[in-house]
Design a protein around this motif. Sequence first.
Motif, PDB file in Angstrom:
ATOM      1  N   ARG A  75       1.470  11.518  -8.357  1.00  0.00           N
ATOM      2  CA  ARG A  75       0.535  11.852  -9.421  1.00  0.00           C
ATOM      3  C   ARG A  75      -0.397  12.990  -9.004  1.00  0.00           C
ATOM      4  N   LEU A 117       0.836  -1.208   0.000  1.00  0.00           N
ATOM      5  CA  LEU A 117       0.000   0.000   0.000  1.00  0.00           C
ATOM      6  C   LEU A 117       0.870   1.256   0.000  1.00  0.00           C
ATOM      7  N   TRP A 130      11.816   8.485 -11.570  1.00  0.00           N
ATOM      8  CA  TRP A 130      11.050   7.750 -10.554  1.00  0.00           C
ATOM      9  C   TRP A 130      11.117   6.250 -10.831  1.00  0.00           C
ATOM     10  N   LEU A 162       3.847   1.535  -1.201  1.00  0.00           N
ATOM     11  CA  LEU A 162       4.446   1.666  -2.540  1.00  0.00           C
ATOM     12  C   LEU A 162       3.461   2.255  -3.540  1.00  0.00           C
ATOM     13  N   VAL A 163       2.229   1.762  -3.548  1.00  0.00           N
ATOM     14  CA  VAL A 163       1.284   2.263  -4.542  1.00  0.00           C
ATOM     15  C   VAL A 163       0.803   3.670  -4.173  1.00  0.00           C
ATOM     16  N   TRP A 164       0.737   3.962  -2.903  1.00  0.00           N
ATOM     17  CA  TRP A 164       0.364   5.324  -2.496  1.00  0.00           C
ATOM     18  C   TRP A 164       1.473   6.328  -2.824  1.00  0.00           C
ATOM     19  N   ASP A 174       3.061   6.390  -5.553  1.00  0.00           N
ATOM     20  CA  ASP A 174       2.679   6.805  -6.908  1.00  0.00           C
ATOM     21  C   ASP A 174       1.519   7.777  -6.891  1.00  0.00           C
ATOM     22  N   ASP A 175       0.539   7.461  -6.061  1.00  0.00           N
ATOM     23  CA  ASP A 175      -0.635   8.338  -6.007  1.00  0.00           C
ATOM     24  C   ASP A 175      -0.238   9.729  -5.543  1.00  0.00           C
TER      25      ASP A 175
END
Lengths: 357, 357
Positions: free
Chosen positions: A148, A138, A164, A140-142, A144-145
């Motif tokens: 973005r 989570l 990145w 790791l994917v956050w 990116d969020d």
Amino acid sequence: MSAPLLPELVEGALRQFFVSRAPVVDSVGGGYRDAVTALESFVLRGGKRVRPSFAWTGWVGAGGDPKGTDAGAVLRACSALELVQAGALIHDDIIDASTTRRGFETVHIDFARRHRGAGWHGRPEQFGEAVAILLGDLALVWADDMLRDSGLDAESLARVGPVWSAMRTEVLGGQYLDIAGEVSADESVEAATRVNRYKTAAYTIERPLHLGAVIAGADDALIDAYRRFGTDIGLAFQLRDDLLGVFGDPHVTGKPSGDDLRSGKRTVLFALALETADVNDPVAAEVLREAIGTDLTDEQVERLRMLLIELGAVEQVEQRIATLTERAFEALDGSTATEVGKAHLRASALAATLRTA
Amino acid sequence: MSAPLLPELVEGALRQFFVSRAPVVDSVGGGYRDAVTALESFVLRGGKRVRPSFAWTGWVGAGGDPKGTDAGAVLRACSALELVQAGALIHDDIIDASTTRRGFETVHIDFARRHRGAGWHGRPEQFGEAVAILLGDLALVWADDMLRDSGLDAESLARVGPVWSAMRTEVLGGQYLDIAGEVSADESVEAATRVNRYKTAAYTIERPLHLGAVIAGADDALIDAYRRFGTDIGLAFQLRDDLLGVFGDPHVTGKPSGDDLRSGKRTVLFALALETADVNDPVAAEVLREAIGTDLTDEQVERLRMLLIELGAVEQVEQRIATLTERAFEALDGSTATEVGKAHLRASALAATLRTA
């Protein structure tokens, strides 16, 4: 009242990001919020915010204006590095079976304890690891969020993308080589340096600086100077870490004395000592190989310390740190970075390579 | 010669993506390439490419032109979902301690075996898990890279961002609730449905369709219709899976008969049976609670099957599947999706909810 320091600003940005995730977390419902809260505490609890600081300084040094209208967006983009780091640490702690981090239980230990306390089914350790795997994912994917949604314009985001991307592929590579080198007992200076290059130098300094530079739209010459500076200071930083892992004062470093020797970490320091011993002192080489990664007494640690000094490995590492730092400063001095940027980077570099903890 | 089918096109896109990562992987060097090759084999070895197919069909149904100039970029963006899925599966297999996947060793088992074969230091299992954690992370971050580098224009990427973000936060939430529900033995239909909603329906159908729709620039009404269709078909898909997990023919499903009962999976089917038994048949409720998650004989599995039928749970689940499918088709029929899109989605929906494996 003084202006808030960068670490405080980074924490504020992270806090705000967690608030922004609340709707989707609450829409999933169930106990998801509890798990997310544990991640939030982990992220907000600290660390020195090294990576966002280098990224920010890279941006300022490339002409970014801390009082400009895009400063908030840049701050958020730089702060996203802390979420990458949170994911890496949470997963690293599973891999290394670490029980504490920054004075608190690691995530997998925390959730194993919750499982035990609630008397749930199954093995507490398995539950703890499962939750820590998911929370690391989570984070790791956050990351990116957060990047973005930072508010950077589309062009800046397009420039940031490849940096990145390279950074994350490199750090995962460095972590892989680290564990592969440990199990295969790779003794070469080259292998240890490769791990330092990708697990530490690129990830901690080179790529964050690079990131800040591309956000500011820096030209290739400045990016190249930053990257050479970042790589060398990053390597020097890790070599200092190696010395502290063996010779550091436990009261200052917060880690048991000789920790790296007991854990069997394959450092450049150790590799250099082995290299010399293999040529000049086969008995010492045997002592080193038999001792590393075993449950050493304090006397044995002291004996190994003397051996590392006598073999000249400590002197060699100090020499490498000095050479790397000098070369890094040359790259920086010759660059078009702003004076304030150069001053900050020099100070950060010295803090990283001359520290005692 | 017929045109390649979508799964083949997805595999081609994935293969191309792996080629594009070679420079950074080789720059890290060491044995990184070996680990990446294991990930590549895992990704290319298969699966039905369900998520990219739904995303692609969502795009076509919203007016996307498979012969248009942007079709290649859309294909790559949709294919990135397979990397998210690879990361999720590799980590799920650690969490569930699974030994095989699609007829091959799981990643953690594979690397534990390599460790054992090479006679390396430390515990093979620990090494296997460590590598699998890192390769799952790599798949997750490469999913982002593949989306970012897909060639979609900046505006499409900006529209995709929030959907991509929600999907990943939801699936991690669903996975968390799944393991938390299992250890706490949550018996409610509501908890099982929540897991199905986020771990399966949103992740497998709703969000992929949504993703395809926003790439095509669909309006809110079509997005809403897609999402309702996707949620309902996704839930029906999982209910069919629950039935197959208990009643499926092992020769067709490839899983041992009664697998879900032995593993203690908290399905809606089981929750409905318990709900009825608690009211009408306390003895049956006790039998169910004592049996679930234990090492059942084939005779015991057969007895539980009969019980699930007698309690009306199977009938209830079939009824739910029918209702969900009907409601999904209504949402689709009333939408502005293209006729070819509708036809494909209806066929996919029936394949997902009426399947026998």
